[in-house]
Design a protein around this motif. Sequence first.
Motif, PDB file in Angstrom:
ATOM      1  N   ASP A  64       1.031  -1.335   0.200  1.00  0.00           N
ATOM      2  CA  ASP A  64      -0.147   0.019  -0.005  1.00  0.00           C
ATOM      3  C   ASP A  64       0.959   1.365  -0.185  1.00  0.00           C
ATOM      4  O   ASP A  64       0.715   2.232  -0.798  1.00  0.00           O
ATOM      5  CB  ASP A  64      -0.892   0.022   1.184  1.00  0.00           C
ATOM      6  N   ALA A  65       1.813   1.359   0.819  1.00  0.00           N
ATOM      7  CA  ALA A  65       2.960   2.497   0.840  1.00  0.00           C
ATOM      8  C   ALA A  65       3.439   2.703  -0.389  1.00  0.00           C
ATOM      9  O   ALA A  65       3.616   3.727  -0.993  1.00  0.00           O
ATOM     10  CB  ALA A  65       3.871   2.377   1.915  1.00  0.00           C
ATOM     11  N   LYS A  66       3.742   1.567  -1.102  1.00  0.00           N
ATOM     12  CA  LYS A  66       4.389   1.564  -2.277  1.00  0.00           C
ATOM     13  C   LYS A  66       3.578   2.403  -3.436  1.00  0.00           C
ATOM     14  O   LYS A  66       3.852   3.097  -4.084  1.00  0.00           O
ATOM     15  CB  LYS A  66       5.010   0.235  -2.869  1.00  0.00           C
ATOM     16  N   GLY A  67       2.368   2.022  -3.406  1.00  0.00           N
ATOM     17  CA  GLY A  67       1.233   2.442  -4.293  1.00  0.00           C
ATOM     18  C   GLY A  67       0.988   4.117  -3.933  1.00  0.00           C
ATOM     19  O   GLY A  67       1.006   4.591  -4.966  1.00  0.00           O
ATOM     20  N   ALA A  72       1.758   9.623  -5.599  1.00  0.00           N
ATOM     21  CA  ALA A  72       2.292  10.810  -5.075  1.00  0.00           C
ATOM     22  C   ALA A  72       3.414  11.416  -6.123  1.00  0.00           C
ATOM     23  O   ALA A  72       3.391  12.674  -6.544  1.00  0.00           O
ATOM     24  CB  ALA A  72       2.936  10.959  -3.796  1.00  0.00           C
ATOM     25  N   ALA A  73       4.152  10.397  -6.595  1.00  0.00           N
ATOM     26  CA  ALA A  73       5.283  10.880  -7.551  1.00  0.00           C
ATOM     27  C   ALA A  73       4.817  11.297  -8.686  1.00  0.00           C
ATOM     28  O   ALA A  73       5.075  12.101  -9.520  1.00  0.00           O
ATOM     29  CB  ALA A  73       6.210   9.528  -7.640  1.00  0.00           C
ATOM     30  N   SER A  74       3.578  10.358  -9.241  1.00  0.00           N
ATOM     31  CA  SER A  74       3.050  10.871 -10.446  1.00  0.00           C
ATOM     32  C   SER A  74       2.209  12.198 -10.293  1.00  0.00           C
ATOM     33  O   SER A  74       2.317  13.012 -11.265  1.00  0.00           O
ATOM     34  CB  SER A  74       1.895   9.728 -10.652  1.00  0.00           C
ATOM     35  N   HIS A  75       1.654  12.593  -9.368  1.00  0.00           N
ATOM     36  CA  HIS A  75       0.864  13.838  -9.072  1.00  0.00           C
ATOM     37  C   HIS A  75       1.958  14.981  -9.202  1.00  0.00           C
ATOM     38  O   HIS A  75       1.777  15.922  -9.599  1.00  0.00           O
ATOM     39  CB  HIS A  75       0.224  13.807  -7.923  1.00  0.00           C
ATOM     40  N   VAL A  76       3.178  14.581  -8.229  1.00  0.00           N
ATOM     41  CA  VAL A  76       4.081  15.685  -8.370  1.00  0.00           C
ATOM     42  C   VAL A  76       4.622  15.757  -9.693  1.00  0.00           C
ATOM     43  O   VAL A  76       4.848  17.156 -10.240  1.00  0.00           O
ATOM     44  CB  VAL A  76       5.326  15.195  -7.551  1.00  0.00           C
ATOM     45  N   ALA A  77       5.037  14.780 -10.674  1.00  0.00           N
ATOM     46  CA  ALA A  77       5.388  15.018 -12.022  1.00  0.00           C
ATOM     47  C   ALA A  77       4.398  15.813 -12.882  1.00  0.00           C
ATOM     48  O   ALA A  77       4.634  16.755 -13.734  1.00  0.00           O
ATOM     49  CB  ALA A  77       5.775  13.772 -12.437  1.00  0.00           C
TER      50      ALA A  77
END
Length: 102
Positions: A64-67, A72-77
């Motif tokens: 779950d944490a990896k997901g 979050a990384a996708s949203h930041v990008a």
Amino acid sequence: MIVKSVVWFALGIAGGFVAAHLVNKDPRGQELLAQLDSRIGEFTDHMSDAYHEQETRLSDILDDAKGVAASAASHVAEAADHATDAIGNAAAAAKKTVSPSD
């Protein structure tokens, strides 16, 4: 001091083997040892089951944490792309304002 402790430890182990051998000669002792062995087996089975359940829970939490981290990384990008576009548009608008070509 250490040698004395090692000697007592060795004597304790030897005494345990002698006591187990004597108890095992008696049919009641054999029954007692069989019950003890059965209870130890049940205990280790319960511990093993609990360990595997906890391992599964932790694995699920990590997944779950990896997901969440990937999301979050996708949203930041995506936000960075929007910011880059906004800066480019602002620069283009400023350039048109400063030196109109028309």
